[in-house]
Design a protein around this motif. Structure first.
Motif, PDB file in Angstrom:
ATOM      1  N   THR A 441       0.856  -1.186   0.000  1.00  0.00           N
ATOM      2  CA  THR A 441       0.000   0.000   0.000  1.00  0.00           C
ATOM      3  C   THR A 441       0.890   1.233   0.000  1.00  0.00           C
ATOM      4  O   THR A 441       1.976   1.238   0.592  1.00  0.00           O
ATOM      5  CB  THR A 441      -0.925   0.049   1.228  1.00  0.00           C
ATOM      6  OG1 THR A 441      -0.146  -0.006   2.427  1.00  0.00           O
ATOM      7  CG2 THR A 441      -1.916  -1.092   1.210  1.00  0.00           C
ATOM      8  N   ASP A 450      -7.843   1.430   3.404  1.00  0.00           N
ATOM      9  CA  ASP A 450      -9.241   1.434   3.002  1.00  0.00           C
ATOM     10  C   ASP A 450      -9.781   0.025   3.100  1.00  0.00           C
ATOM     11  O   ASP A 450      -9.196  -0.902   2.539  1.00  0.00           O
ATOM     12  CB  ASP A 450      -9.366   1.925   1.550  1.00  0.00           C
ATOM     13  CG  ASP A 450     -10.356   3.062   1.423  1.00  0.00           C
ATOM     14  OD1 ASP A 450     -11.470   2.903   1.951  1.00  0.00           O
ATOM     15  OD2 ASP A 450     -10.010   4.088   0.824  1.00  0.00           O
ATOM     16  N   ASN A 452     -12.139  -1.402   1.691  1.00  0.00           N
ATOM     17  CA  ASN A 452     -12.635  -2.023   0.455  1.00  0.00           C
ATOM     18  C   ASN A 452     -11.541  -2.271  -0.571  1.00  0.00           C
ATOM     19  O   ASN A 452     -11.821  -2.621  -1.708  1.00  0.00           O
ATOM     20  CB  ASN A 452     -13.747  -1.165  -0.165  1.00  0.00           C
ATOM     21  CG  ASN A 452     -13.235   0.160  -0.696  1.00  0.00           C
ATOM     22  OD1 ASN A 452     -12.236   0.659  -0.212  1.00  0.00           O
ATOM     23  ND2 ASN A 452     -13.916   0.728  -1.669  1.00  0.00           N
ATOM     24  N   THR A 453     -10.277  -2.094  -0.161  1.00  0.00           N
ATOM     25  CA  THR A 453      -9.151  -2.350  -1.061  1.00  0.00           C
ATOM     26  C   THR A 453      -8.135  -3.249  -0.373  1.00  0.00           C
ATOM     27  O   THR A 453      -8.028  -3.249   0.854  1.00  0.00           O
ATOM     28  CB  THR A 453      -8.466  -1.044  -1.495  1.00  0.00           C
ATOM     29  OG1 THR A 453      -7.977  -0.357  -0.330  1.00  0.00           O
ATOM     30  CG2 THR A 453      -9.426  -0.140  -2.244  1.00  0.00           C
ATOM     31  N   GLY A 468     -11.163  -5.735   1.363  1.00  0.00           N
ATOM     32  CA  GLY A 468     -11.623  -5.813  -0.001  1.00  0.00           C
ATOM     33  C   GLY A 468     -12.062  -7.225  -0.377  1.00  0.00           C
ATOM     34  O   GLY A 468     -11.979  -8.159   0.423  1.00  0.00           O
ATOM     35  N   GLU A 470     -10.451  -9.122  -2.131  1.00  0.00           N
ATOM     36  CA  GLU A 470      -9.235  -9.947  -2.077  1.00  0.00           C
ATOM     37  C   GLU A 470      -9.069 -10.601  -0.710  1.00  0.00           C
ATOM     38  O   GLU A 470      -8.559 -11.717  -0.597  1.00  0.00           O
ATOM     39  CB  GLU A 470      -8.019  -9.089  -2.416  1.00  0.00           C
ATOM     40  CG  GLU A 470      -8.001  -8.551  -3.838  1.00  0.00           C
ATOM     41  CD  GLU A 470      -8.881  -7.330  -4.056  1.00  0.00           C
ATOM     42  OE1 GLU A 470      -9.007  -6.884  -5.212  1.00  0.00           O
ATOM     43  OE2 GLU A 470      -9.450  -6.804  -3.062  1.00  0.00           O
TER      44      GLU A 470
END
Length: 485
Positions: A441, A450, A452-453, A468, A470
């Motif tokens: 990151t 974040d 959602n990532t 996320g 992933e």
């Protein structure tokens, strides 16, 4: 004071197998915050057994993703009603400033639970592909029983990062919290009860290293998710490799904040408390290695020194505190050892270096925010994870593209590759640097995780991803079912 004499296993509050007790000591004043049972291998066996039964014969893996998401939503709601209590308790246990606990420790845990509760409808759980003999049904199925082993620095956030995707996938989970933060997981267990999770789906047993290794090695555990030191991660990875079980490892870091020659220092300094010394510096993502162009090196050192010296150090329960105590006497001694080492290596302390006096801090595990100048990237203080409020400012040569090349080289001159940031007046130039640094990151004129990532590391910073879609993949396995005609 919180006193617990039961463990949460199989959906029930059960007596521990042993008589050992974990005393949680508040790092501000050394007073006892509470007690909890010290989980033994026998307790781990019971917890894994409950999770195994819940997976093999219980309803959880056989419910639809939508049903699991609904249960996870109830868990998120139940936990959301406890965030203020959780923030205060984590601050009391490990010294995180209350402002940070209210900003991140509890709310981010809630955000992770809420995020995965809403993800189910966005995932392709099964598909049909053409095959040589006929249609092939490709399906995702849960990995099985998952072990979640977490450290003390951001306990609820890291538990949620593992439990939420595992539950959505259909796994059952055994959580092994750290002894230093053995009290706060009870809030999660209470939330699980309120949410109506089936028995054995979530089990929590706090304990030391022996309990953790027994959990990793247990033959009925299918996947291990671990956050902690690189040394411990290597051991866990080896144990999982020997047993051919899946593992995801989020490990250490020595992340760099890359200041380019056109950096707006005021913008960087405004974010410094949340990049370099967040959570008292006890964060794997802390960008405590500051790379500064030699043409502006003295200016950067002076500015960083002034900002660090101005940080408010004190009682973590005070909302105005920016830096609280370290989690334990052992951790303070570790950080002080690195400060002494930095001086021996030839770096120059420009502020801090000792223990703050007065203001009620004499009884706690405090270390002054410290800055090292005249440091080289090869020094141990610039290469090893200190895990405290210590910033090392390293110069690099060159300006413009040549300087960027050297800055990237130094940022990558590390066994770690977890996080980092670049600070520049030119966002496109910053993006070019961000893409070149080997880190999982990175931020341009900012840094944030974040939910959602994906979040994960390179090199010695780990294997796999959290958050996320992933993060959900870590707890799923693929199955192909061939049909004729």
């Amino acid at each position: 004071m919180a006193t617990h004499d039961r463990l949460y296993i199989g959906g029930e509050w059960t007596a521990p197998a042993g008589t050992g007790v974990l005393e949680v000591v508040g790092p501000h004043d050394g007073r006892t915050v509470g007690w909890a049972p010290d989980g033994t291998p026998a307790d781990i066996d019971r917890a894994v057994g409950a999770a195994r039964r819940a997976f093999d014969t219980g309803p959880w893996p056989r419910t639809s993703p939508a049903e699991r998401a609904a249960a996870l939503g109830r868990l998120a709601g139940a936990y959301g009603r406890r965030t203020e209590e959780a923030a205060a308790l984590i601050t009391a246990e490990m010294g995180s400033p209350l402002a940070f606990s209210r900003l991140a420790q509890a709310p981010l845990a809630h955000a992770v639970l809420d995020y995965y509760a809403g993800l189910a409808g966005q995932v392709e759980w099964s598909a049909v592909r053409p095959g040589m003999l006929g249609p092939v049904h490709v399906e995702r199925e849960p990995a099985g029983v998952a072990a979640a082993i977490v450290p003390w620095n951001v306990p609820h956030f890291l538990i949620a990062a593992k439990v939420a995707p595992a539950l959505l996938a259909g796994c059952t989970v055994v959580v092994k919290p750290a002894p230093e933060t053995a009290l706060d997981p009870y809030l999660l267990a209470e939330a699980a009860e309120e949410a109506g999770l089936p028995p054995g789906v979530l089990n929590i047993v706090a304990g030391g290293r022996g309990a953790g290794e027994h959990l990793v090695s247990h033959p009925d555990v299918d996947h291990v998710a671990f956050t902690g030191s690189t040394a411990a991660g290597r051991r866990i990875g080896a144990l999982c490799g020997e047993r051919l079980k899946g593992c995801s490892l989020e490990l250490g870091g020595k992340s760099a904040a890359v200041l380019l020659d056109d950096v707006d220092l005021d913008a960087y300094l405004g974010m410094l408390p949340l990049t370099a010394v967040l959570n008292n510096g006890e964060a794997c993502i802390a960008q405590a290695r500051v790379l500064a162009p030699r043409s502006r090196y003295d200016e950067v050192v002076e500015a960083v020194t002034e900002r660090m010296a101005a940080l408010r150090v004190g009682d973590p329960a005070d909302p105005e505190t920016e830096v609280g105590p370290l989690v334990s006497q052992r951790q303070r001694e570790r950080v002080e050892g690195y400060i002494a080492l930095g001086a021996e290596e030839g770096a120059r302390i420009t502020t801090g270096g000792g223990r703050p006096a007065g203001g009620g801090r004499d009884q706690g595990f405090y270390v002054e925010p410290t800055v090292f100048a005249d440091a080289a990237n090869g020094m141990r203080i610039a290469r090893e994870e200190i895990f405290g409020p210590v910033v090392v400012v390293v110069p690099y040569d060159g300006e413009g593209p040549h300087g960027d090349d050297e800055a990237v080289r130094l940022a990558d001159d590390s066994e770690y590759g977890l996080a980092g940031s670049v600070w520049t007046a030119d966002p496109e130039r910053g993006m070019a640097v961000a893409r070149r640094v080997r880190a999982g990151t990175f931020g341009v004129n900012a840094y944030n995780i974040d939910v959602n990532t994906p979040f994960g590391g390179r090199k010695a910073s780990g294997v796999g991803s959290e958050f996320g879609p992933e993060g959900l993949e870590e707890y799923l396995r693929w199955k192909s079912i061939v049909t004729l005609g």
